[in-house]
Write a protein that holds these residues in place. Structure first.
Motif, short mmCIF file in Angstrom:
data_model
loop_
_atom_site.label_atom_id
_atom_site.label_comp_id
_atom_site.label_asym_id
_atom_site.label_seq_id
_atom_site.Cartn_x
_atom_site.Cartn_y
_atom_site.Cartn_z
N ASP A 96 31.71 -5.47 17.40
CA ASP A 96 32.22 -6.73 16.84
C ASP A 96 31.14 -7.48 16.07
N ARG A 97 29.94 -6.89 16.01
CA ARG A 97 28.82 -7.51 15.31
C ARG A 97 28.43 -6.67 14.09
N GLY A 98 27.93 -7.33 13.07
CA GLY A 98 27.45 -6.62 11.89
C GLY A 98 25.97 -6.32 12.03
N ARG A 99 25.58 -5.17 11.55
CA ARG A 99 24.17 -4.79 11.60
C ARG A 99 23.54 -5.03 10.24
N ILE A 100 22.51 -5.86 10.23
CA ILE A 100 21.75 -6.18 9.02
C ILE A 100 20.36 -5.57 9.16
N SER A 101 19.92 -4.89 8.11
CA SER A 101 18.61 -4.25 8.15
C SER A 101 17.53 -5.26 8.53
N VAL A 102 16.56 -4.82 9.32
CA VAL A 102 15.52 -5.70 9.83
C VAL A 102 14.83 -6.47 8.71
N TYR A 103 14.58 -5.80 7.59
CA TYR A 103 13.81 -6.44 6.53
C TYR A 103 14.51 -7.65 5.93
N ALA A 104 15.83 -7.73 6.09
CA ALA A 104 16.61 -8.80 5.46
C ALA A 104 16.97 -9.92 6.43
N GLN A 105 16.49 -9.88 7.66
CA GLN A 105 16.86 -10.89 8.63
C GLN A 105 16.01 -12.15 8.56
N GLY A 106 14.92 -12.10 7.81
CA GLY A 106 14.06 -13.27 7.66
C GLY A 106 14.06 -13.77 6.22
N SER A 107 12.96 -14.37 5.81
CA SER A 107 12.84 -14.88 4.44
C SER A 107 12.78 -13.73 3.44
N ASP A 108 13.15 -14.02 2.21
CA ASP A 108 13.17 -13.02 1.17
C ASP A 108 11.75 -12.50 0.93
N TYR A 109 11.54 -11.21 1.19
CA TYR A 109 10.20 -10.63 1.09
C TYR A 109 9.66 -10.67 -0.33
N HIS A 110 10.55 -10.64 -1.34
CA HIS A 110 10.07 -10.70 -2.72
C HIS A 110 9.19 -11.94 -2.93
N ASP A 111 9.68 -13.08 -2.45
CA ASP A 111 8.96 -14.34 -2.64
C ASP A 111 7.65 -14.36 -1.85
N ILE A 112 7.71 -13.93 -0.59
CA ILE A 112 6.54 -14.00 0.28
C ILE A 112 5.45 -13.05 -0.19
N VAL A 113 5.82 -11.80 -0.47
CA VAL A 113 4.82 -10.80 -0.87
C VAL A 113 4.23 -11.14 -2.24
N LYS A 114 5.09 -11.54 -3.17
CA LYS A 114 4.59 -11.83 -4.52
C LYS A 114 3.62 -13.00 -4.52
N LYS A 115 3.92 -14.04 -3.76
CA LYS A 115 3.02 -15.19 -3.68
C LYS A 115 1.65 -14.76 -3.16
N ALA A 116 1.64 -13.92 -2.13
CA ALA A 116 0.37 -13.45 -1.57
C ALA A 116 -0.37 -12.53 -2.55
N LEU A 117 0.37 -11.67 -3.24
CA LEU A 117 -0.25 -10.80 -4.25
C LEU A 117 -0.93 -11.62 -5.34
N LYS A 118 -0.25 -12.64 -5.80
CA LYS A 118 -0.83 -13.47 -6.85
C LYS A 118 -2.10 -14.17 -6.38
N ALA A 119 -2.12 -14.60 -5.13
CA ALA A 119 -3.32 -15.26 -4.59
C ALA A 119 -4.49 -14.28 -4.55
N VAL A 120 -4.24 -13.07 -4.10
CA VAL A 120 -5.30 -12.05 -4.05
C VAL A 120 -5.77 -11.71 -5.46
N ALA A 121 -4.82 -11.58 -6.37
CA ALA A 121 -5.17 -11.23 -7.76
C ALA A 121 -6.02 -12.34 -8.40
N ARG A 122 -5.68 -13.59 -8.13
CA ARG A 122 -6.47 -14.69 -8.68
C ARG A 122 -7.91 -14.63 -8.17
N TRP A 123 -8.05 -14.34 -6.89
CA TRP A 123 -9.40 -14.22 -6.32
C TRP A 123 -10.17 -13.10 -7.02
N LEU A 124 -9.52 -11.98 -7.23
CA LEU A 124 -10.19 -10.83 -7.85
C LEU A 124 -10.67 -11.16 -9.26
N VAL A 125 -9.83 -11.82 -10.04
CA VAL A 125 -10.19 -12.19 -11.40
C VAL A 125 -11.37 -13.17 -11.40
#
Length: 350
Positions: A96-125
């Motif tokens: 009676d319950r729907g199964r949602i993939s683990v990766y989609a049960q929290g915040s949108d990973y696109h936003d979280i990962v991209k923000k962190a990538l940009k921070a690391v990239a800025r440091w590198l530059v």
């Protein structure tokens, strides 16, 4: 007093990446996975990408980092853990319950990962003036998995996903392309051995052979990417999956080493997404869908695909209590919702 020498750039870069929430770090030469283009083209030629036309239309760019950006010299591969605290397979016994993939049960990973990538990239530059960088999550033609394997994060398992000795199958991957010549890591080594747990776990037999996925039979593809009626012969195999599928990932023996302590807090499951009631999903209209799934990657599939998926799950439930809701959906404005509801009603009438 003699100034203390700084650690190598690569060592400091790793420390910065980990400070921004990345649990896995590695570097590969841009040409470190030369077999990628041939494997991709063979997979596309077999039609295994289904309706994901963008995979085909940008194959030349996707096949190698230089195909996308000729100036790239190194690839910094990064992984953010989303290791689940609960068994992703537990809801299989709650129809009676729907199964949602683990990766989609929290915040949108696109936003979280991209923000962190940009921070690391800025440091590198800032540390290497004159260097150029580009950051990617999974919205550009980048083959993150073979590049991550080449950078030593792990290996592509028989389910075709990345497997890490430390983080199991639970990594969001991102990449920073750079014009810098950075010291590469040792590539990951395949440690699947004779295990075929992921192959045997697939409810729709989406693996024609180890290390090969036919997306046209994959529950993740069918419930997320596929826009239209799901093939009838695959509907019973979908069970109560309503968004994605973790079955092949969840059974991987390497997950026993994946510690939830490394999981990024942004990916903690939201209560309403951990085990949604199928009845609630069947009742969704457009406004309700947008409200429930705001801030989640699920929002991109839209109300119609979600209700289609929920109707198929209801048809697989064996619960006649869903009949009234399904009967109402037969008149739905979306043909694929109406089709799924009619099929589910027939299943519950047996």
């Amino acid at each position: 007093m003699v100034a203390e020498a700084l650690p190598p750039l690569e060592q400091r870069l790793e420390a910065v990446a980990r400070a921004h929430g990345f649990a896995a770090f590695g570097i590969a030469r841009a040409d470190a996975a030369p077999e990628t283009a041939a494997r991709l083209n063979a997979w596309l030629a077999e039609g295994c990408h289904g309706g994901m036309i963008w995979m085909e239309s940008r194959a030349a760019e996707r096949g190698s980092p230089q195909g996308l950006w000729p100036e790239v010299r190194s690839v910094i591969a990064l992984g953010m853990s989303y290791a689940p605290a609960a068994d992703p397979l537990a809801l299989a016994d709650e129809p009676d319950r729907g199964r949602i993939s683990v990766y989609a049960q929290g915040s949108d990973y696109h936003d979280i990962v991209k923000k962190a990538l940009k921070a690391v990239a800025r440091w590198l530059v800032a540390e290497a003036p004159g260097a150029d960088v580009k950051v990617f999550v999974d919205t550009a033609p980048v083959m993150e998995k073979p590049l991550a394997a080449a950078a030593g994060l792990g290996w592509q398992g028989k389910h075709t996903n990345m497997v890490s000795r430390e983080h199991g199958s639970w990594l969001f991957l991102g990449a920073i392309y750079t014009t810098l010549d950075l010291a590469p890591a040792r590539p990951g080594r395949d440690r699947c051995g004779s295990c075929r747990a992921c192959q045997d776990a697939c409810p729709t037999q989406a693996f024609p052979a180890p290390y090969r996925l036919d997306a046209r039979r994959c529950i993740s593809y069918l419930t997320i990417e596929h826009d239209g009626p799901i093939p009838v012969e695959l509907r019973r195999g979908i069970g109560n999956h309503v968004y994605g599928c973790d079955d092949c990932l969840a059974v991987c023996p390497w997950n026993k080493f994946a510690e939830t302590a490394h999981r990024h807090r942004a990916f903690l499951p939201r209560a309403e997404l951990a085990a949604p009631a199928l009845a609630d999903l069947l009742d969704l209209d457009d406004a309700g869908f947008r409200q429930v799934f705001a801030g989640s990657p699920i929002k991109r599939i839209g109300r119609n695909r979600m209700v289609r998926n929920a109707a198929i799950a209801a048809g697989n439930s064996g619960d006649a209590g869903f009949r009234a809701r399904l009967a109402a959906l037969i008149e739905d404005e979306s043909p694929m919702v109406a089709d799924a509801a009619a099929w589910a009603l027939a299943e519950l009438a047996e």
